[in-house]
Enzyme design. Structure first.
Site, PDB file in Angstrom:
ATOM      1  N   SER A 183     -98.339   5.174   6.688  1.00  0.00           N
ATOM      2  CA  SER A 183     -96.710   5.783   7.002  1.00  0.00           C
ATOM      3  C   SER A 183     -96.961   5.028   8.580  1.00  0.00           C
ATOM      4  CB  SER A 183     -96.693   6.976   6.693  1.00  0.00           C
ATOM      5  OG  SER A 183     -95.554   7.334   7.312  1.00  0.00           O
ATOM      6  N   TYR A 196     -99.031  15.263   7.157  1.00  0.00           N
ATOM      7  CA  TYR A 196     -99.047  14.170   6.789  1.00  0.00           C
ATOM      8  C   TYR A 196     -99.276  13.034   7.609  1.00  0.00           C
ATOM      9  CZ  TYR A 196     -96.613  10.518   4.367  1.00  0.00           C
ATOM     10  OH  TYR A 196     -95.967   9.171   4.150  1.00  0.00           O
ATOM     11  N   ALA A 198    -101.415  13.599   9.972  1.00  0.00           N
ATOM     12  CA  ALA A 198    -103.441  13.228  10.488  1.00  0.00           C
ATOM     13  C   ALA A 198    -103.766  12.271   9.117  1.00  0.00           C
ATOM     14  CB  ALA A 198    -103.979  14.467  10.458  1.00  0.00           C
ATOM     15  N   LYS A 200    -102.512   9.727   7.419  1.00  0.00           N
ATOM     16  CA  LYS A 200    -101.730   8.863   7.056  1.00  0.00           C
ATOM     17  C   LYS A 200    -102.440   8.403   8.440  1.00  0.00           C
ATOM     18  CE  LYS A 200     -99.418   8.032   4.249  1.00  0.00           C
ATOM     19  NZ  LYS A 200     -99.448   6.861   2.548  1.00  0.00           N
TER      20      LYS A 200
END
Length: 307
Positions: A183, A196, A198, A200
């Site tokens: 992402s 989130y 972290a 990705k």
């Protein structure tokens, strides 16, 4: 005085010509490399592709895109009923055969089961698409018991690592490819997405490092999509209670100021890029402008002044 000014303040002629030619040379080289990738693009017809998180969103559309190219599919997700629906549609789209394996990627044994099923049934494995993911939108100060958020790392990071670990021996044999759906949040600091982002970011660096270790034995494509219409952007997130929730509304509640792209378009770009052997992809491509801005003026500094 004039010759002195010319000598000291005007760049030499070769340097001026280089600065003039360089942009054209850059675009020419890029266009040439793109042409080579297109001409040498991999044909996945008859090859075996494993996709996690295939029950909805980008994963579902990836199944259809690979199906249109004639690939055999192994679809994994927790929701068997949804997987069976996607499998039927994938067959209609052109896949010769589709195998469904209900599994939770945060469980290493389940991941091994998926890979073993693929290899036992088809005898080989060519592409592994790590798409399964869980969103999380919660400011750290509101998180409460942060141990509830370990699920984010378990699914997003460890889920992809488990699948990759069990797949690598088979991918080495086929000189296959790992496709990682990460992402832009893994490269840009976005308020409310610390857990989130972290997970990705961990994916990005893990697979970049793995690419060095594997060399040319197995290809790795790291994809960073922006905001894409899916269950996640409609509200399927990990809440501060540690539970998953899907809002019963159809509007895109998490898009913020960014325009939304379609899962179909994203899947089409991912499969095309993977077949062309791309190492990194950002889709839509205009998000790369934000990378440049962030490199010049770190967004966390700007946001901290505004919020």
């Amino acid at each position: 005085m004039a010759p002195l000014l010319t000598t000291h303040f005007l760049p030499p002629l070769p340097l001026s010509l280089l600065l003039l030619i360089l942009p054209f040379l850059f675009f020419f080289i890029k266009a040439f490399c793109t042409l080579i990738r297109v001409v040498r693009a991999e044909d996945v017809s008859g090859k075996v592709v494993l996709i996690t998180g295939a029950s909805s969103g980008i994963g579902e559309q990836l199944a259809y895109e690979y199906a249109r190219r004639g690939a055999f599919l192994v679809l994994a997700a927790r929701r068997e009923e949804a997987l069976l629906r996607v499998a039927e549609d994938a067959r209609s789209a052109g896949s010769p055969e589709v195998v469904v394996v209900p599994a939770d990627v945060s469980n290493s044994d389940d991941c091994k089961k998926v890979v073993d099923k693929a290899v036992t049934h088809f005898g080989r494995l060519n592409h592994v698409v790590n798409n399964a993911g869980l969103g999380c939108y919660c400011r750290f100060k509101d998180a409460g018991d942060i141990t509830r958020f370990t699920k984010i790392m378990d699914v997003n990071f460890w889920g992809s690592v488990y699948i990759t670990h069990h797949s690598l021996p088979h991918l080495r044999k086929s000189r296959g490819r790992v496709v990682v759906v990460s992402s832009v949040a893994g490269r840009l600091p976005l308020p409310g997405s610390s857990f989130y982002s972290a997970s990705k970011a961990a994916m990005n660096l893990f697979y970049a490092t793995l690419r060095i270790e594997l060399g040319s034995a197995v290809g790795i494509t790291i994809v960073c999509p922006g905001w894409v219409k899916s269950e996640m952007t409609r509200g399927k997130v990990m809440t501060k209670s540690g539970r998953e929730r899907l809002n019963a509304v159809s509007k895109d509640v998490k898009a913020g100021p960014f325009p939304m792209a379609t899962a179909q378009g994203c899947a089409r770009a991912i499969v095309k890029g993977a077949c062309e052997g791309r190492s990194y992809m950002t889709w839509p491509s205009w998000y790369r402008i934000l990378y440049l801005i962030n490199a010049i003026v770190p967004l966390e500094i700007v946001a901290s002044k505004l919020l």
